[in-house]
Design a protein around this motif. Structure first.
Motif, PDB file in Angstrom:
ATOM      1  N   PHE A  28      55.988 -63.216   2.322  1.00  0.00           N
ATOM      2  CA  PHE A  28      56.341 -61.833   1.994  1.00  0.00           C
ATOM      3  C   PHE A  28      55.051 -61.026   1.894  1.00  0.00           C
ATOM      4  CE2 PHE A  28      59.980 -64.221   0.607  1.00  0.00           C
ATOM      5  CZ  PHE A  28      61.058 -63.396   0.849  1.00  0.00           C
ATOM      6  N   CYS A  29      54.936 -59.990   2.709  1.00  0.00           N
ATOM      7  CA  CYS A  29      53.751 -59.127   2.726  1.00  0.00           C
ATOM      8  C   CYS A  29      54.118 -57.816   2.027  1.00  0.00           C
ATOM      9  CB  CYS A  29      53.306 -58.864   4.161  1.00  0.00           C
ATOM     10  SG  CYS A  29      52.814 -60.371   5.034  1.00  0.00           S
ATOM     11  N   ILE A  30      53.419 -57.508   0.942  1.00  0.00           N
ATOM     12  CA  ILE A  30      53.843 -56.438   0.042  1.00  0.00           C
ATOM     13  C   ILE A  30      52.736 -55.396  -0.106  1.00  0.00           C
ATOM     14  CG2 ILE A  30      54.683 -55.913  -2.275  1.00  0.00           C
ATOM     15  CD1 ILE A  30      55.563 -58.861  -2.465  1.00  0.00           C
ATOM     16  N   ALA A  31      53.093 -54.145   0.129  1.00  0.00           N
ATOM     17  CA  ALA A  31      52.197 -53.021  -0.146  1.00  0.00           C
ATOM     18  C   ALA A  31      52.580 -52.398  -1.483  1.00  0.00           C
ATOM     19  CB  ALA A  31      52.281 -51.985   0.971  1.00  0.00           C
ATOM     20  N   PRO A  32      51.614 -51.807  -2.192  1.00  0.00           N
ATOM     21  CA  PRO A  32      51.942 -51.236  -3.503  1.00  0.00           C
ATOM     22  C   PRO A  32      52.835 -50.003  -3.377  1.00  0.00           C
ATOM     23  CG  PRO A  32      49.692 -50.682  -2.874  1.00  0.00           C
ATOM     24  CD  PRO A  32      50.189 -51.660  -1.857  1.00  0.00           C
TER      25      PRO A  32
END
Length: 564
Positions: A28-32
């Motif tokens: 899972f690649c998560i941006a703020p």
């Protein structure tokens, strides 16, 4: 899936995460962002409950998209991207374009404002549904979470969308998920068991298409290998070996770096050779596996080929710009296993290509140039390390002069062939490739993705970034733009006068700036032996590499063809 939740947003987001996991997502690649908080927190909690997940974060959604692309390529699994609403969302578009073109299973999971906050001046509210419509295989615009909408419906809708990740024409999907406040839940837990009662298991994946009936075969015959996965490349090589067929292999075919009696070395240069032209003219049929050939000369020869020309791909999309080939949609390993080919006589193509090696050695011996670096890199590349040629000049140099050797894995970004996101994609791939990765790219490519150097820190395996700094777009020296006089530099080459030593220091990377080929080899060997990222900067005059390549081609063309 746990039943007590503090809010419907939490239950809804948790179901989405569980469904992604059921469809194979492990990264899972998560941006703020705030609007995406229910999704990000649900991913984190799922990771705490299961030991097979990895969470990756980055402050730049564009780089995050390419990081996910690299992770998907290395792992072979779908990778999910989680962003907040607003302009964060369209920053995923370049990576989704590349994933669409190359059938990579990315999931853009974008948080959104609810419908009542669209077109009313609300903060970070744009029209997100359909934003990627032309570059995803499926899209799903969810309603805001509501217990009046059954969990069974939500699971079924997600399953239908996520099925598009796989299959012959699989690729990226877009799931748009609006949320109303509160975004971070409450202190009170409620029983969501009744809401989850009609949830069903995901369906089985779609089976692969069957191999179709084939036209007749004609010899002498040669194989051409375009962009292939490793299992496809192995099947093509087995076919070639079984029937004594020459293979003209692209740098992205997983076969170009293989030293084998059937693999034609330097296929980009062979059509420039008088001897090569004569032997290629003797072929009656070509079977190409996969598309997107890097070599302009090989593409031009295929466009002029007078015999029968097949192009085999597991996907239905057209991969033949000239629209001359007979398109065959089939599973490549299955087709290679069933082709009824008898061993044929030697075409002489392999020997003719091997005869070009002295020319390459002479052209890359001096002066120190991008061409000599590409050849030496192919000779020094460790057996277990992957090679990632950046687009523009870098991939053309390696395709032309790389010396066949140990058959290392080669990663490319040839779907849309952009220079964006190369560092991020390399960082993502390296996280799932224990042998490490070497990225060769140009200075404009590195400038374009400079903040993705933050993703390379702490790489568990060696990640070597070699930048060919020729002060701008040296590829244009090989294109008609170079004849545009006073407009050439400001409109095409774009000289910038910048170096990368301070960028390496800013992102805490190892750094080297060798000034000759032996110093480069020494710096490169050292970088390959230590974990973490190293930036090797090689500085050249703007036209040195293009002149070296043009000189090599001219020397091959000037060779007199040997008498039969």
């Amino acid at each position: 899936m746990r039943v007590p939740f503090s809010h419907v947003n939490e239950a809804w987001a948790s179901l989405i995460m569980e469904r992604l996991h059921a469809h194979g997502v492990r990264d899972f690649c998560i941006a703020p962002g705030s609007r995406s908080a229910p999704l990000a927190l649900a991913a984190a909690r799922l990771g705490q409950r299961r030991g097979d997940l990895s969470l990756h974060t980055h402050f730049d959604e564009r780089g995050l998209g390419f990081l996910a692309l690299g992770l998907a390529r290395a792992s072979g699994r779908p990778t999910a991207l989680i962003t907040t609403s607003g302009t964060a969302v369209p920053n995923l578009h370049p990576a989704l374009v590349e994933a669409f073109q190359t059938h990579q299973p990315l999931i853009a999971l974008t948080a959104d404002r609810p419908p009542e906050l669209i077109h009313c001046g609300a903060n970070q509210a744009i029209e997100q549904p359909g934003l990627f419509a032309l570059h995803v295989r499926a899209q799903l615009n969810l309603p805001p979470p509501d217990t009046a909408i059954s969990a069974g419906w939500l699971g079924a809708e997600l399953d239908q969308c996520l099925q598009a990740l796989r299959g012959a024409d699989g690729g990226p999907v877009h799931i748009n998920a609006p949320f109303r406040e509160p975004l971070y839940g409450t202190s009170q837990l409620a029983d969501f068991g009744p809401w989850l009662s009609d949830l069903r298991h995901p369906p089985d994946p779609t089976p692969a298409p069957e191999v179709m009936a084939l036209p007749r075969l004609h010899g002498p015959l040669a194989l051409v290998a375009g962009q292939l996965d490793t299992d496809e490349a192995e099947a093509v090589l087995e076919l070639a070996q079984r029937s004594n067929l020459p293979v003209l292999a692209d740098i992205g075919s997983q076969l170009r770096l293989v030293d084998h009696p059937c693999i034609v070395p330097y296929p980009d240069l062979l059509p420039a050779s008088p001897d090569g032209q004569r032997l290629l003219a003797g072929l009656r049929q070509v079977i190409q596996f996969g598309g997107r050939i890097t070599s302009k000369r090989l593409n031009q020869w295929l466009a002029r080929f007078a015999g029968e020309y097949w192009l085999v791909s597991p996907h239905s999309g057209c991969l033949d710009p000239e629209r001359r080939a007979i398109a065959i949609q089939a599973d490549i390993p299955a087709l290679c296993a069933q082709l009824p080919l008898s061993p044929q006589e030697d075409t002489g193509l392999v020997a003719a290509a091997r005869a070009l090696a002295p020319r390459l050695d002479a052209a890359t011996r001096a002066p120190f140039s991008e061409l000599s670096v590409a050849r030496r890199l192919s000779q020094e590349l460790p057996k277990d390390m992957a090679l990632f040629p950046g687009n523009s000049l870098s991939i053309r140099l390696l395709d032309a002069v790389a010396e066949p050797g140990l058959g290392q894995r080669c990663v490319t970004s040839r779907g849309a062939s952009g220079i964006d996101g190369l560092v991020a994609a390399a960082a993502g791939f390296a996280r799932h490739h224990p042998g490490g990765l070497t990225l060769l790219l140009g200075d404009l490519s590195l400038l374009h993705d400079l903040n993705s150097l933050s993703l390379t820190r702490g790489s568990p395996s060696p990640l070597v970034i070699i930048v060919l700094n020729n002060d701008g777009g040296a590829i244009f020296n090989l294109l008609p733009a170079q004849s545009q006089g006073e407009h050439f530099q400001p409109l095409f080459q774009l000289p910038h006068g910048l170096g990368f030593q301070h960028a390496a220091a800013q992102f805490c990377l190892n750094y080297a700036a060798p000034r000759d080929i032996e110093a480069f080899a020494e710096s490169y060997q050292a970088a390959c032996q230590r974990p973490g990222a190293t930036l090797i900067e090689l500085t050249f005059p703007p036209d040195r590499g293009s002149r070296a390549l043009s000189g090599l081609i001219q020397s091959i063309r000037d060779d007199a063809a040997p008498q039969p």
